[in-house]
Design a protein around this motif. Sequence first.
Motif, PDB file in Angstrom:
ATOM      1  N   UNK A 150       0.835  -1.190   0.000  1.00  9.92           N
ATOM      2  CA  UNK A 150       0.000   0.000   0.000  1.00  9.92           C
ATOM      3  C   UNK A 150       0.879   1.253   0.000  1.00  9.92           C
ATOM      4  N   UNK A 151       0.555   2.175  -0.895  1.00 10.08           N
ATOM      5  CA  UNK A 151       1.284   3.431  -0.970  1.00 10.08           C
ATOM      6  C   UNK A 151       0.442   4.415  -1.770  1.00 10.08           C
ATOM      7  N   UNK A 152       0.866   5.665  -1.799  1.00 10.76           N
ATOM      8  CA  UNK A 152       0.083   6.697  -2.478  1.00 10.76           C
ATOM      9  C   UNK A 152       0.677   7.059  -3.832  1.00 10.76           C
ATOM     10  N   UNK A 153      -0.200   7.272  -4.796  1.00 14.91           N
ATOM     11  CA  UNK A 153       0.195   7.791  -6.102  1.00 14.91           C
ATOM     12  C   UNK A 153       0.508   9.284  -5.957  1.00 14.91           C
ATOM     13  N   UNK A 154       1.110   9.905  -6.981  1.00 20.21           N
ATOM     14  CA  UNK A 154       1.371  11.349  -6.923  1.00 20.21           C
ATOM     15  C   UNK A 154       0.122  12.189  -6.667  1.00 20.21           C
TER      16      UNK A 154
END
Length: 252
Positions: free
Chosen positions: A38-42
């Motif tokens: 899990x991580x965030x896009x720009x």
Amino acid sequence: MKKTLIALAGLLAISSASQAGDIKTIRVGVDSPYPPFEFKKPDGSLTGFEIELGNEVCKEVTGKECEWVVQAWDGIIPGLQSRKYDMIFSSMTINEDRKKHVLFSEPYYMTPSAFFAPVKGKFDAKVTKGKRIGVQRATVQDKYITDMVKGAEVVRYTSADDMRVDLEGGRLDAIFVDAPVGLDMLKDKKDFAQAGEMIKDPVSIFGVGIGAAFRKRDKDLEQKVSAALEKLKKNGTYDVIMKKYFTFDIKV
């Protein structure tokens, strides 16, 4: 008295709807960033293996994607118990200690853990006395280093990202994390590498795989999520998502 009876009737109606399986939206607790899971896009939206898989699970159960709630790992079980969300879908290892507090789905993936360290330091995972080893607080990796690795200085972090910064800054001799997380974290860092073999024992610490976690009374939701996971494994959706993020099979 009348207001009390009306309120009680409303609560009973909500309870009955829940027991009947009338699940309209699933709020899901997740610790981010924790790539590739899990991580965030720009643009700030969440993505990753568990985000994509979780959304497919939620669509199977409710017809809609999950409502994601970002929560620091060391508070993720208390957040579930206090009803901030209905499910944890965030790389939570199924083990006996956690089973005392939450209800787990069937496992949906399993990966080993590993040490990662600067290449020039020649870190030896078998000789750790006096070494500063970073772990994410309240994880199985934290428990393993605390219980099994004698003589090391355990440095605990709220997030994997903070741990990476200190490793790159020379403030740690090594970190101990989920192997895919370490590999992703340092994939473009030629000065860092995996140190030693991957570790998945003992089962008393590392458990039998990763599962979704629920409040113990939410058996109906757990059964629906487990059934959805099984369907996604059988129809190929799981494999399509997995191959976007991994070069090896993590399916249980």
